[in-house]
Write a protein that holds these residues in place. Sequence first.
Motif, PDB file in Angstrom:
ATOM      1  N   PRO A  87     -42.666 -99.024  62.171  1.00  0.00           N
ATOM      2  CA  PRO A  87     -42.113 -98.142  63.199  1.00  0.00           C
ATOM      3  C   PRO A  87     -40.840 -97.413  62.778  1.00  0.00           C
ATOM      4  O   PRO A  87     -40.366 -96.539  63.492  1.00  0.00           O
ATOM      5  CB  PRO A  87     -41.795 -99.120  64.329  1.00  0.00           C
ATOM      6  N   HIS A  88     -40.273 -97.777  61.621  1.00  0.00           N
ATOM      7  CA  HIS A  88     -38.970 -97.216  61.248  1.00  0.00           C
ATOM      8  C   HIS A  88     -39.075 -95.866  60.534  1.00  0.00           C
ATOM      9  O   HIS A  88     -38.134 -95.080  60.581  1.00  0.00           O
ATOM     10  CB  HIS A  88     -38.217 -98.201  60.344  1.00  0.00           C
ATOM     11  N   HIS A  89     -40.200 -95.631  59.839  1.00  0.00           N
ATOM     12  CA  HIS A  89     -40.353 -94.406  59.037  1.00  0.00           C
ATOM     13  C   HIS A  89     -39.105 -94.206  58.162  1.00  0.00           C
ATOM     14  O   HIS A  89     -38.440 -93.169  58.192  1.00  0.00           O
ATOM     15  CB  HIS A  89     -40.594 -93.202  59.946  1.00  0.00           C
ATOM     16  N   LEU A  90     -38.854 -95.246  57.380  1.00  0.00           N
ATOM     17  CA  LEU A  90     -37.615 -95.328  56.612  1.00  0.00           C
ATOM     18  C   LEU A  90     -37.530 -94.266  55.521  1.00  0.00           C
ATOM     19  O   LEU A  90     -38.485 -94.004  54.795  1.00  0.00           O
ATOM     20  CB  LEU A  90     -37.524 -96.721  55.978  1.00  0.00           C
ATOM     21  N   VAL A  91     -36.351 -93.643  55.446  1.00  0.00           N
ATOM     22  CA  VAL A  91     -35.987 -92.756  54.342  1.00  0.00           C
ATOM     23  C   VAL A  91     -34.862 -93.449  53.585  1.00  0.00           C
ATOM     24  O   VAL A  91     -33.861 -93.844  54.188  1.00  0.00           O
ATOM     25  CB  VAL A  91     -35.468 -91.393  54.849  1.00  0.00           C
ATOM     26  N   GLY A  92     -35.013 -93.612  52.284  1.00  0.00           N
ATOM     27  CA  GLY A  92     -33.974 -94.255  51.492  1.00  0.00           C
ATOM     28  C   GLY A  92     -33.256 -93.251  50.611  1.00  0.00           C
ATOM     29  O   GLY A  92     -33.886 -92.521  49.848  1.00  0.00           O
ATOM     30  N   LEU A  93     -31.946 -93.194  50.729  1.00  0.00           N
ATOM     31  CA  LEU A  93     -31.127 -92.388  49.819  1.00  0.00           C
ATOM     32  C   LEU A  93     -30.429 -93.337  48.857  1.00  0.00           C
ATOM     33  O   LEU A  93     -29.589 -94.143  49.269  1.00  0.00           O
ATOM     34  CB  LEU A  93     -30.090 -91.565  50.588  1.00  0.00           C
ATOM     35  N   ASP A  94     -30.805 -93.261  47.602  1.00  0.00           N
ATOM     36  CA  ASP A  94     -30.222 -94.104  46.553  1.00  0.00           C
ATOM     37  C   ASP A  94     -29.103 -93.313  45.906  1.00  0.00           C
ATOM     38  O   ASP A  94     -29.339 -92.355  45.170  1.00  0.00           O
ATOM     39  CB  ASP A  94     -31.310 -94.459  45.540  1.00  0.00           C
ATOM     40  N   LEU A  95     -27.856 -93.689  46.211  1.00  0.00           N
ATOM     41  CA  LEU A  95     -26.690 -92.971  45.712  1.00  0.00           C
ATOM     42  C   LEU A  95     -26.143 -93.700  44.487  1.00  0.00           C
ATOM     43  O   LEU A  95     -25.500 -94.746  44.605  1.00  0.00           O
ATOM     44  CB  LEU A  95     -25.613 -92.872  46.803  1.00  0.00           C
ATOM     45  N   ASP A  96     -26.428 -93.152  43.320  1.00  0.00           N
ATOM     46  CA  ASP A  96     -25.986 -93.784  42.074  1.00  0.00           C
ATOM     47  C   ASP A  96     -24.503 -93.546  41.833  1.00  0.00           C
ATOM     48  O   ASP A  96     -23.965 -92.478  42.136  1.00  0.00           O
ATOM     49  CB  ASP A  96     -26.770 -93.224  40.890  1.00  0.00           C
ATOM     50  N   ARG A  97     -23.857 -94.545  41.252  1.00  0.00           N
ATOM     51  CA  ARG A  97     -22.466 -94.415  40.804  1.00  0.00           C
ATOM     52  C   ARG A  97     -22.378 -95.019  39.414  1.00  0.00           C
ATOM     53  O   ARG A  97     -21.856 -96.106  39.209  1.00  0.00           O
ATOM     54  CB  ARG A  97     -21.527 -95.148  41.764  1.00  0.00           C
ATOM     55  N   LYS A  98     -22.918 -94.287  38.462  1.00  0.00           N
ATOM     56  CA  LYS A  98     -22.914 -94.762  37.082  1.00  0.00           C
ATOM     57  C   LYS A  98     -23.242 -93.592  36.165  1.00  0.00           C
ATOM     58  O   LYS A  98     -23.749 -92.560  36.610  1.00  0.00           O
ATOM     59  CB  LYS A  98     -23.934 -95.891  36.889  1.00  0.00           C
ATOM     60  N   ASN A  99     -22.915 -93.770  34.894  1.00  0.00           N
ATOM     61  CA  ASN A  99     -23.225 -92.757  33.878  1.00  0.00           C
ATOM     62  C   ASN A  99     -22.682 -91.381  34.247  1.00  0.00           C
ATOM     63  O   ASN A  99     -23.316 -90.350  34.013  1.00  0.00           O
ATOM     64  CB  ASN A  99     -24.739 -92.670  33.636  1.00  0.00           C
ATOM     65  N   GLY A 100     -21.499 -91.371  34.857  1.00  0.00           N
ATOM     66  CA  GLY A 100     -20.869 -90.103  35.211  1.00  0.00           C
ATOM     67  C   GLY A 100     -21.371 -89.491  36.499  1.00  0.00           C
ATOM     68  O   GLY A 100     -20.917 -88.410  36.890  1.00  0.00           O
ATOM     69  N   LEU A 101     -22.302 -90.145  37.182  1.00  0.00           N
ATOM     70  CA  LEU A 101     -22.843 -89.623  38.434  1.00  0.00           C
ATOM     71  C   LEU A 101     -22.148 -90.278  39.623  1.00  0.00           C
ATOM     72  O   LEU A 101     -21.723 -91.433  39.555  1.00  0.00           O
ATOM     73  CB  LEU A 101     -24.342 -89.883  38.527  1.00  0.00           C
ATOM     74  N   ASP A 102     -22.017 -89.537  40.693  1.00  0.00           N
ATOM     75  CA  ASP A 102     -21.468 -90.075  41.940  1.00  0.00           C
ATOM     76  C   ASP A 102     -22.294 -89.511  43.090  1.00  0.00           C
ATOM     77  O   ASP A 102     -22.008 -88.444  43.622  1.00  0.00           O
ATOM     78  CB  ASP A 102     -20.001 -89.704  42.105  1.00  0.00           C
ATOM     79  N   GLY A 103     -23.355 -90.236  43.450  1.00  0.00           N
ATOM     80  CA  GLY A 103     -24.246 -89.769  44.496  1.00  0.00           C
ATOM     81  C   GLY A 103     -23.567 -89.637  45.843  1.00  0.00           C
ATOM     82  O   GLY A 103     -23.914 -88.753  46.625  1.00  0.00           O
ATOM     83  N   ILE A 154     -28.440 -88.475  43.450  1.00  0.00           N
ATOM     84  CA  ILE A 154     -29.136 -88.825  44.693  1.00  0.00           C
ATOM     85  C   ILE A 154     -30.629 -88.943  44.409  1.00  0.00           C
ATOM     86  O   ILE A 154     -31.280 -87.954  44.056  1.00  0.00           O
ATOM     87  CB  ILE A 154     -28.905 -87.781  45.795  1.00  0.00           C
ATOM     88  N   ASP A 155     -31.158 -90.150  44.553  1.00  0.00           N
ATOM     89  CA  ASP A 155     -32.595 -90.377  44.450  1.00  0.00           C
ATOM     90  C   ASP A 155     -33.139 -90.594  45.858  1.00  0.00           C
ATOM     91  O   ASP A 155     -32.476 -91.216  46.702  1.00  0.00           O
ATOM     92  CB  ASP A 155     -32.894 -91.602  43.582  1.00  0.00           C
ATOM     93  N   VAL A 156     -34.310 -90.083  46.117  1.00  0.00           N
ATOM     94  CA  VAL A 156     -34.899 -90.135  47.458  1.00  0.00           C
ATOM     95  C   VAL A 156     -36.132 -91.023  47.438  1.00  0.00           C
ATOM     96  O   VAL A 156     -36.985 -90.902  46.556  1.00  0.00           O
ATOM     97  CB  VAL A 156     -35.280 -88.716  47.945  1.00  0.00           C
ATOM     98  N   ARG A 157     -36.210 -91.908  48.425  1.00  0.00           N
ATOM     99  CA  ARG A 157     -37.378 -92.770  48.585  1.00  0.00           C
ATOM    100  C   ARG A 157     -37.957 -92.541  49.976  1.00  0.00           C
ATOM    101  O   ARG A 157     -37.307 -92.809  50.990  1.00  0.00           O
ATOM    102  CB  ARG A 157     -36.987 -94.248  48.408  1.00  0.00           C
ATOM    103  N   GLY A 158     -39.177 -92.032  50.009  1.00  0.00           N
ATOM    104  CA  GLY A 158     -39.849 -91.757  51.268  1.00  0.00           C
ATOM    105  C   GLY A 158     -41.243 -92.335  51.249  1.00  0.00           C
ATOM    106  O   GLY A 158     -41.478 -93.366  50.607  1.00  0.00           O
ATOM    107  N   PRO A 159     -42.193 -91.718  51.932  1.00  0.00           N
ATOM    108  CA  PRO A 159     -43.567 -92.223  51.927  1.00  0.00           C
ATOM    109  C   PRO A 159     -44.058 -92.476  50.506  1.00  0.00           C
ATOM    110  O   PRO A 159     -43.849 -91.655  49.610  1.00  0.00           O
ATOM    111  CB  PRO A 159     -44.343 -91.076  52.598  1.00  0.00           C
ATOM    112  N   ALA A 160     -44.654 -93.631  50.287  1.00  0.00           N
ATOM    113  CA  ALA A 160     -45.161 -94.086  48.980  1.00  0.00           C
ATOM    114  C   ALA A 160     -44.048 -94.597  48.072  1.00  0.00           C
ATOM    115  O   ALA A 160     -44.311 -94.980  46.932  1.00  0.00           O
ATOM    116  CB  ALA A 160     -45.952 -92.998  48.259  1.00  0.00           C
TER     117      ALA A 160
END
Length: 298
Positions: A87-103, A154-160
């Motif tokens: 029921p949540h229809h979850l969207v995941g935002l994976d915010l990396d903080r490594k290798n010079g990245l700051d999501g 910023i990595d995105v996790r959605g359906p599948a």
Amino acid sequence: MTDWHHALTAAHHAAARDFAVFPTGKTKRPAIPSPHPPGPESNRCRATCGRPGHGVLDATTDHQQIDALFAAAPWATGYGIACGRAPHHLVGLDLDRKNGLDGAASLARLAAEHAFTVPATATVATPSGGLHLWLSAPADAVFPNSVGRVAPGIDVRGPAGYLVGPGSLGTAGRYVFAPGTDPDVIAPCPPELLALLTPPPVPVAVAPVGGLRERVYHQKPYVRAALEREAAAVKAQTYPGRAKRLFASAAALGRHLPTGVLDEALAFDTLLDAGMATGLSRSECEHTIRRGLARGAA
């Protein structure tokens, strides 16, 4: 308590909150190997064979099935939470903080550029210093999993797709809810952000607005230069940011309208042609151009 028992307990807790789960190993990948040899059969099955080992497709909220999945993977140290499911229809935002990245900084920039507020929501701290933001999406939302496409870090996790659940142990440490976060609050994904997660349609050839090139050509040199410059800027803008660039160009041309040196219809048609060439819809272009011209004229 062993790492396996810790992961199993956490997975059951997540399932009790209607999150579908499956076991993962320390590398964050599914713990149960595929029952199929590499090849077409593995791609075609989609878990229809009834055997475990299909990654996120194995995810379930049934506690007996969860026990069976973990029993098949005594080396599991974590669990994945399937995104996009009711029921949540979850969207995941994976915010990396490594290798010079700051999501997190990238997300803040997107929020400022597109005028939305990042809501307070359940957030998991990763062992590498990153964050997993949990948001909910409409049931019919469709967007791909992606790595760095929306913005750097910023990595995105959605359906599948799936997120590593809190309580899991990875090679760098344990995933836990971030201090101050409320695990029971899963905020709706802002519409402006949801639009950024959805890839733009493939641009299609746009028929020029009646004699547009000739109309521009017959303008005074500095008017022609302004029209060509803003049209080129709009066409060069990549996703995301197309609507913002179109608005800025409309405002730039709008400043010439009160003087009478630039015909408003010509400015509108020039920007409409450029905006639609980027894949924006006609209605979005028309709305954005009108706002921009009015802002510039004022």
